[in-house]
Scaffold this active site. Sequence first.
Site, PDB file in Angstrom:
ATOM      1  N   THR A   1      -1.167 -64.962  32.438  1.00 39.26           N
ATOM      2  CA  THR A   1      -1.143 -63.867  33.411  1.00 39.26           C
ATOM      3  C   THR A   1       0.161 -63.864  34.203  1.00 39.26           C
ATOM      4  OG1 THR A   1      -2.429 -65.326  34.789  1.00 39.26           O
ATOM      5  CG2 THR A   1      -3.609 -63.491  33.792  1.00 39.26           C
TER       6      THR A   1
ATOM      7  N   ASP B   1      -7.127 -75.201  34.447  1.00 44.36           N
ATOM      8  CA  ASP B   1      -6.449 -74.195  35.250  1.00 44.36           C
ATOM      9  C   ASP B   1      -6.586 -72.883  34.455  1.00 44.36           C
ATOM     10  OD1 ASP B   1      -4.476 -73.162  37.168  1.00 44.36           O
ATOM     11  OD2 ASP B   1      -3.098 -73.208  35.484  1.00 44.36           O
ATOM     12  N   LEU B   2      -6.385 -71.761  35.099  1.00 47.16           N
ATOM     13  CA  LEU B   2      -6.566 -70.491  34.371  1.00 47.16           C
ATOM     14  C   LEU B   2      -5.227 -69.903  33.917  1.00 47.16           C
ATOM     15  CD1 LEU B   2      -8.380 -68.155  33.419  1.00 47.16           C
ATOM     16  CD2 LEU B   2      -8.222 -67.197  35.718  1.00 47.16           C
ATOM     17  N   ASP B   3      -4.426 -69.457  34.895  1.00 45.75           N
ATOM     18  CA  ASP B   3      -3.168 -68.788  34.568  1.00 45.75           C
ATOM     19  C   ASP B   3      -2.203 -69.782  33.920  1.00 45.75           C
ATOM     20  OD1 ASP B   3      -4.253 -66.604  35.803  1.00 45.75           O
ATOM     21  OD2 ASP B   3      -3.158 -66.837  37.675  1.00 45.75           O
TER      22      ASP B   3
ATOM     23  N   GLU C   1      -3.290 -78.377  33.077  1.00 46.03           N
ATOM     24  CA  GLU C   1      -2.478 -77.606  34.036  1.00 46.03           C
ATOM     25  C   GLU C   1      -1.128 -77.212  33.446  1.00 46.03           C
ATOM     26  OE1 GLU C   1      -1.544 -76.164  36.738  1.00 46.03           O
ATOM     27  OE2 GLU C   1      -3.311 -76.306  37.991  1.00 46.03           O
ATOM     28  N   ASP C   2      -0.657 -76.002  33.779  1.00 46.26           N
ATOM     29  CA  ASP C   2       0.682 -75.580  33.315  1.00 46.26           C
ATOM     30  C   ASP C   2       1.742 -75.698  34.405  1.00 46.26           C
ATOM     31  OD1 ASP C   2      -0.422 -73.376  34.824  1.00 46.26           O
ATOM     32  OD2 ASP C   2       1.235 -72.172  34.046  1.00 46.26           O
TER      33      ASP C   2
ATOM     34  N   LYS D   1       4.417 -70.313  39.755  1.00 43.15           N
ATOM     35  CA  LYS D   1       3.244 -70.741  38.975  1.00 43.15           C
ATOM     36  C   LYS D   1       2.379 -71.716  39.764  1.00 43.15           C
ATOM     37  CE  LYS D   1       4.726 -69.917  34.274  1.00 43.15           C
ATOM     38  NZ  LYS D   1       5.130 -70.509  32.991  1.00 43.15           N
TER      39      LYS D   1
ATOM     40  N   LYS E   1      -2.537 -76.364  45.728  1.00 39.78           N
ATOM     41  CA  LYS E   1      -1.984 -77.452  44.927  1.00 39.78           C
ATOM     42  C   LYS E   1      -0.569 -77.726  45.469  1.00 39.78           C
ATOM     43  CE  LYS E   1      -4.386 -75.353  40.996  1.00 39.78           C
ATOM     44  NZ  LYS E   1      -4.278 -74.555  39.766  1.00 39.78           N
TER      45      LYS E   1
ATOM     46  N   SER F   1      -8.823 -72.850  39.604  1.00 41.86           N
ATOM     47  CA  SER F   1      -7.658 -71.952  39.670  1.00 41.86           C
ATOM     48  C   SER F   1      -7.342 -71.565  41.109  1.00 41.86           C
ATOM     49  CB  SER F   1      -7.972 -70.692  38.862  1.00 41.86           C
ATOM     50  OG  SER F   1      -7.030 -69.681  39.132  1.00 41.86           O
ATOM     51  N   ALA F   2      -6.049 -71.369  41.387  1.00 43.16           N
ATOM     52  CA  ALA F   2      -5.637 -70.902  42.712  1.00 43.16           C
ATOM     53  C   ALA F   2      -5.918 -69.411  42.881  1.00 43.16           C
ATOM     54  CB  ALA F   2      -4.143 -71.162  42.899  1.00 43.16           C
TER      55      ALA F   2
HETATM   56  P1  B16 Z   1      -4.005 -64.430  43.005  1.00 46.50           P
HETATM   57  P2  B16 Z   1      -3.657 -70.685  38.520  1.00 46.50           P
HETATM   58  C1  B16 Z   1      -2.331 -69.042  40.188  1.00 46.50           C
HETATM   59  O1  B16 Z   1      -3.321 -69.259  39.215  1.00 46.50           O
HETATM   60  C2  B16 Z   1      -1.063 -68.451  39.581  1.00 46.50           C
HETATM   61  O2  B16 Z   1      -0.437 -69.403  38.715  1.00 46.50           O
HETATM   62  C3  B16 Z   1      -0.094 -68.078  40.673  1.00 46.50           C
HETATM   63  O3  B16 Z   1       1.076 -67.492  40.120  1.00 46.50           O
HETATM   64  C4  B16 Z   1      -0.778 -67.090  41.638  1.00 46.50           C
HETATM   65  O4  B16 Z   1       0.081 -66.746  42.715  1.00 46.50           O
HETATM   66  C5  B16 Z   1      -2.061 -67.738  42.165  1.00 46.50           C
HETATM   67  O5  B16 Z   1      -2.903 -68.077  41.084  1.00 46.50           O
HETATM   68  C6  B16 Z   1      -2.818 -66.816  43.091  1.00 46.50           C
HETATM   69  O6  B16 Z   1      -3.278 -65.715  42.351  1.00 46.50           O
HETATM   70  O7  B16 Z   1      -2.944 -63.610  43.673  1.00 46.50           O
HETATM   71  O8  B16 Z   1      -4.640 -63.755  41.808  1.00 46.50           O
HETATM   72  O9  B16 Z   1      -5.027 -64.951  43.970  1.00 46.50           O
HETATM   73  O10 B16 Z   1      -2.463 -71.054  37.705  1.00 46.50           O
HETATM   74  O11 B16 Z   1      -3.969 -71.669  39.639  1.00 46.50           O
HETATM   75  O12 B16 Z   1      -4.865 -70.357  37.670  1.00 46.50           O
HETATM   76 MG    MG Z   2      -1.507 -72.164  36.154  1.00 49.09          MG
END
Ligand code: B16
Ligand code: MG
Length: 221
Positions: free
Chosen positions: A16, A8-10, A168-169, A44, A144, A113-114
Amino acid sequence: MIKACIFDLDGVIVDTAKYHFIAWRRLANSLGFDFTEADNEKLKGVSRMESLDLILQWGGVEADADTRLELADRKNNWYVEYISAMHPDEILPGVLDFLAELRERNIQIGLGSASKNARTIIHCLDLDQAFECIIDGNKHTKSKPDPEVFLLAAEALGISPAQAIVFEDAAKGVDAALNGGFYAVGVGSPDVLGHAHFVIPGFDGLHFNDILQGIGLLAHE
Ligand code: B16
Ligand code: MG
């Protein structure tokens, strides 16, 4: 046998969440309400539009579809402004060493990542060459805990879920990994991520064998 690790990224590679929080809070404040960092925890791993819906709900604000898109765009423009100023020194401790060890051991590395901003973040962190596949919020539609993002990564890497470990966090991210048949390693607190096969506080000083041992694929010494 484990052939790949999917990150996962964030919250795993970089924090972030603090930039999401500042940008969402700026939007909430402009609409006349506030929300806390504790509320932010619930966002998250949650997609942009689903995050907006939760925040509007917390503030008791109703908005039609066009306004919701405009609000999400406004938040995203602020967020992109913040993340565009990120540097490689924001990569979380131990991540680069862990990725280097995986490469040495010929373990494939993927990103799931989302975020629709994943490529911008990866570029600012100078990690463009680090991943053999990047599945971000532009490449999948199901949020997810649906496993779609990780299944697409496994497909792109040419491996089956049982051959990969997902890091994953977010609790929902761990659910997604488990729903897809992957090994799941939670990065954070066991209170939130206790349903993963193994939980680590972060990557600092961590070796791949620690992970294999934690998920039960390496005999205890
Ligand atoms: P964006 P991950 C997720 O990233 C974040 O944890 C979540 O807080 C955020 O709303 C989502 O990405 C969408 O991000 O607005 O940049 O498309 O944890 O899946 O890497
Ligand atoms: Mg994350």
